[in-house]
Scaffold this active site. Structure first.
Site, PDB file in Angstrom:
ATOM      1  N   PRO A  85       0.842  -1.211   0.000  1.00 41.78           N
ATOM      2  CA  PRO A  85       0.000   0.000   0.000  1.00 41.78           C
ATOM      3  C   PRO A  85       0.870   1.251   0.000  1.00 41.78           C
ATOM      4  CG  PRO A  85      -0.046  -1.049   2.171  1.00 41.78           C
ATOM      5  CD  PRO A  85       0.709  -1.974   1.264  1.00 41.78           C
ATOM      6  N   ASP A  86       0.365   2.332  -0.621  1.00 45.58           N
ATOM      7  CA  ASP A  86       1.112   3.578  -0.487  1.00 45.58           C
ATOM      8  C   ASP A  86       0.703   4.206   0.837  1.00 45.58           C
ATOM      9  OD1 ASP A  86      -0.923   5.626  -2.773  1.00 45.58           O
ATOM     10  OD2 ASP A  86      -1.317   4.799  -0.781  1.00 45.58           O
ATOM     11  N   PHE A  87       1.010   5.464   1.041  1.00 46.46           N
ATOM     12  CA  PHE A  87       0.739   6.053   2.367  1.00 46.46           C
ATOM     13  C   PHE A  87      -0.569   6.818   2.400  1.00 46.46           C
ATOM     14  CE2 PHE A  87       4.548   4.992   4.589  1.00 46.46           C
ATOM     15  CZ  PHE A  87       5.462   4.747   3.569  1.00 46.46           C
ATOM     16  N   ARG A  88      -0.852   7.576   1.309  1.00 47.81           N
ATOM     17  CA  ARG A  88      -1.932   8.571   1.445  1.00 47.81           C
ATOM     18  C   ARG A  88      -3.135   8.337   0.534  1.00 47.81           C
ATOM     19  NH1 ARG A  88       2.991  10.775   2.155  1.00 47.81           N
ATOM     20  NH2 ARG A  88       3.351  11.879   4.122  1.00 47.81           N
ATOM     21  N   ASN A 159      10.986   5.156  -1.051  1.00 53.20           N
ATOM     22  CA  ASN A 159      10.445   3.864  -0.624  1.00 53.20           C
ATOM     23  C   ASN A 159      11.437   3.108   0.248  1.00 53.20           C
ATOM     24  OD1 ASN A 159       8.266   4.619  -2.106  1.00 53.20           O
ATOM     25  ND2 ASN A 159       8.771   3.358  -3.887  1.00 53.20           N
ATOM     26  N   ASP A 161      10.901  -0.265   0.744  1.00 55.81           N
ATOM     27  CA  ASP A 161      10.668  -1.696   0.466  1.00 55.81           C
ATOM     28  C   ASP A 161      11.867  -2.378  -0.189  1.00 55.81           C
ATOM     29  OD1 ASP A 161       8.437  -0.367  -1.996  1.00 55.81           O
ATOM     30  OD2 ASP A 161      10.534  -0.907  -2.306  1.00 55.81           O
ATOM     31  N   HIS A 178      14.722   7.879   2.286  1.00 57.50           N
ATOM     32  CA  HIS A 178      14.052   7.692   3.581  1.00 57.50           C
ATOM     33  C   HIS A 178      14.532   6.418   4.257  1.00 57.50           C
ATOM     34  CE1 HIS A 178      10.626  10.624   2.328  1.00 57.50           C
ATOM     35  NE2 HIS A 178      11.795  11.209   2.509  1.00 57.50           N
ATOM     36  N   ASP A 276      -2.695  11.347  -9.442  1.00 58.23           N
ATOM     37  CA  ASP A 276      -3.246  12.721  -9.387  1.00 58.23           C
ATOM     38  C   ASP A 276      -2.149  13.774  -9.533  1.00 58.23           C
ATOM     39  OD1 ASP A 276      -2.401  12.121  -6.661  1.00 58.23           O
ATOM     40  OD2 ASP A 276      -4.460  11.430  -6.349  1.00 58.23           O
TER      41      ASP A 276
HETATM   42  N1  APR Z   1      -0.875   4.510 -10.285  1.00 57.34           N
HETATM   43  C1  APR Z   1      -0.648   5.849 -10.262  1.00 57.34           C
HETATM   44  N2  APR Z   1      -0.453   6.551  -9.118  1.00 57.34           N
HETATM   45  C2  APR Z   1      -0.530   5.863  -7.962  1.00 57.34           C
HETATM   46  C3  APR Z   1      -0.756   4.469  -7.907  1.00 57.34           C
HETATM   47  C4  APR Z   1      -0.941   3.793  -9.139  1.00 57.34           C
HETATM   48  N3  APR Z   1      -1.152   2.461  -9.177  1.00 57.34           N
HETATM   49  N4  APR Z   1      -0.765   4.098  -6.583  1.00 57.34           N
HETATM   50  C5  APR Z   1      -0.542   5.207  -5.866  1.00 57.34           C
HETATM   51  N5  APR Z   1      -0.396   6.267  -6.684  1.00 57.34           N
HETATM   52  C6  APR Z   1      -0.121   7.654  -6.316  1.00 57.34           C
HETATM   53  C7  APR Z   1      -1.073   8.195  -5.276  1.00 57.34           C
HETATM   54  O1  APR Z   1      -2.215   8.748  -5.897  1.00 57.34           O
HETATM   55  C8  APR Z   1      -0.206   9.270  -4.614  1.00 57.34           C
HETATM   56  O2  APR Z   1      -0.307  10.515  -5.302  1.00 57.34           O
HETATM   57  O3  APR Z   1       1.162   7.678  -5.709  1.00 57.34           O
HETATM   58  C9  APR Z   1       1.217   8.722  -4.743  1.00 57.34           C
HETATM   59  C10 APR Z   1       1.735   8.140  -3.440  1.00 57.34           C
HETATM   60  O4  APR Z   1       1.785   9.188  -2.495  1.00 57.34           O
HETATM   61  P1  APR Z   1       2.047   8.833  -0.967  1.00 57.34           P
HETATM   62  O5  APR Z   1       1.155   7.742  -0.544  1.00 57.34           O
HETATM   63  O6  APR Z   1       2.014  10.155  -0.226  1.00 57.34           O
HETATM   64  O7  APR Z   1       3.521   8.244  -0.959  1.00 57.34           O
HETATM   65  P2  APR Z   1       4.882   9.050  -1.049  1.00 57.34           P
HETATM   66  O8  APR Z   1       4.762  10.237  -1.945  1.00 57.34           O
HETATM   67  O9  APR Z   1       5.927   8.071  -1.379  1.00 57.34           O
HETATM   68  O10 APR Z   1       5.071   9.540   0.471  1.00 57.34           O
HETATM   69  C11 APR Z   1       6.273  10.200   0.779  1.00 57.34           C
HETATM   70  O11 APR Z   1       5.686  10.138   3.126  1.00 57.34           O
HETATM   71  O12 APR Z   1       5.113   9.389   5.232  1.00 57.34           O
HETATM   72  C12 APR Z   1       6.113   9.469   4.304  1.00 57.34           C
HETATM   73  O13 APR Z   1       7.759   7.816   4.592  1.00 57.34           O
HETATM   74  C13 APR Z   1       6.643   8.146   3.836  1.00 57.34           C
HETATM   75  O14 APR Z   1       8.347   8.107   2.119  1.00 57.34           O
HETATM   76  C14 APR Z   1       6.981   8.378   2.376  1.00 57.34           C
HETATM   77  C15 APR Z   1       6.688   9.857   2.176  1.00 57.34           C
END
Ligand code: APR
Ligand code: ZN
Length: 329
Positions: A85-88, A159, A161, A178, A276
């Protein structure tokens, strides 16, 4: 390095109003507020006379090797196709699914003060994210192919991972901004330990304790407020040298990483691939920006097609998957 990333003026006031939950130490990781507007914002400020830069143009620059110093910036969005999963992302993101950890607010899981008070939630999350549970996807292998073709100057990842390493990109080409689970540091005596010294405890739901003192072996993941790894300073050399910047799968919310998106020369093409529109791509796009909104895998597949690398990439993935199958036997 600008102290503030791509944060609008009002964002600074808003951030300072956040008080203790606002940006961390000057050098450490800080949260910032990014804007996201509809796709119309992409070309709104462009002069109509100038030809809009396209994905085809970016592919041509790479295919003809007109660009040979490609810098890549990635976030959790590139690992969601691997099942992490991503974070947000609303609903599916990690920060929406931490109820089980009984923490005061999502980011607390990456905060030192909370960790020293209760390390269990972090280690429970670490067990879930254990690098051995997941595999690289087409996006990681696309970057590996860029490297194999001598076009990758450096890959900056947020990331933890480790999938960039697993895809075969040499550590010398990576900046794990990170941190990483590949090593740990004792919270008291500061001794460093390789991953094999602590993962067994983590997988057995035990908090790994330092064998020398009373400290905890904390994996070298950068917590909010902690300084980024020294390798992050490579950006001072890499970004001015870059002749193409690719940014994929990130909300560009966390500083100082997010500000790197502004650190390439003004005429350097920037390709942003994400679900987005965020950061300066939303509110201060450049004339040679290309934004591909939507699924990251589809966009990368399209780029690979335009490059004529589809078969080569499939062969690479097949070879590397065979190696991982052998490893996991
Ligand atoms: N296709 C296109 N975009 C995607 C997909 C997908 N399959 N899955 C996720 N995304 C996009 C989301 O819409 C979002 O804009 O990827 C982005 C991920 O954003 P975050 O969840 O905020 O992750 P990240 O930007 O890596 O966060 C940065 O925040 O809390 C800290 O340690 C954490 O390193 C991380 C940092
Ligand atoms: Zn110790």
């Amino acid at each position: 390095m600008a102290q503030w990333g791509p944060v609008a003026r009002w964002g600074r006031r808003a951030l300072s109003a956040l008080g203790p939950w606002g940006p961390g130490s000057i050098t450490g990781r800080r949260r910032s507020i990014s804007l996201s507007v509809g796709a119309s914002g992409i070309f709104g400020s462009r002069g109509n006379s100038e030809k809009k830069f396209s994905l085809q143009d970016v592919a041509e620059l790479i295919r003809t090797r007109a660009c040979q110093r490609v810098v890549v910036m990635v976030g959790a969005g590139i690992s969601t196709p691997s099942g992490i999963p991503d974070f947000r992302s609303p609903g599916s993101g990690l920060y929406s699914n931490l109820q089980q950890y009984n923490i005061p607010y999502p980011e607390a899981i990456f905060e030192l003060e909370f960790f020293s008070h209760n390390p269990k939630p972090f280690f429970t999350l670490a067990k879930e994210l254990y690098p051995g549970n997941y595999r690289p996807n087409i996006i990681h292998y696309f970057f590996r192919l860029l490297h194999d073709k001598g076009l990758l100057l450096r890959l900056y990842t947020q990331n933890i991972d480790g999938l960039e390493r697993v895809s075969g990109i040499p550590v010398s080409k990576l900046v794990e901004a990170h941190g990483t689970f590949a090593s740990a540091t004792c919270t008291v005596c500061r001794r460093s330990f390789p991953e094999e010294d602590f993962w067994a405890d983590v997988m057995m739901d035990r908090v790994p304790c330092c064998p020398v003192c009373v400290g905890i072996m904390k994996p070298d993941i950068v917590f909010f407020g902690e300084p980024l790894p020294e390798r992050f300073l490579l950006h001072v050399l890499d970004f001015p040298m870059a002749d193409l910047l690719l940014i994929l799968g990130t909300s560009l919310k966390v500083e100082p990483f997010a500000s790197l998106s502004e650190a390439v020369g003004g005429s350097v093409p920037r390709l942003f691939i994400n679900r987005d529109l965020v950061g300066s791509f939303a509110w201060r796009p450049r004339s040679r920006d290309v934004v591909q909104l939507g699924d990251v895998v589809h966009s990368v597949q399209r780029l690979v097609e335009l490059l004529g690398w589809t078969e080569e990439l499939q062969d690479l993935i097949q070879r590397e998957t065979g190696k991982l199958d052998g490893r996991d036997k």
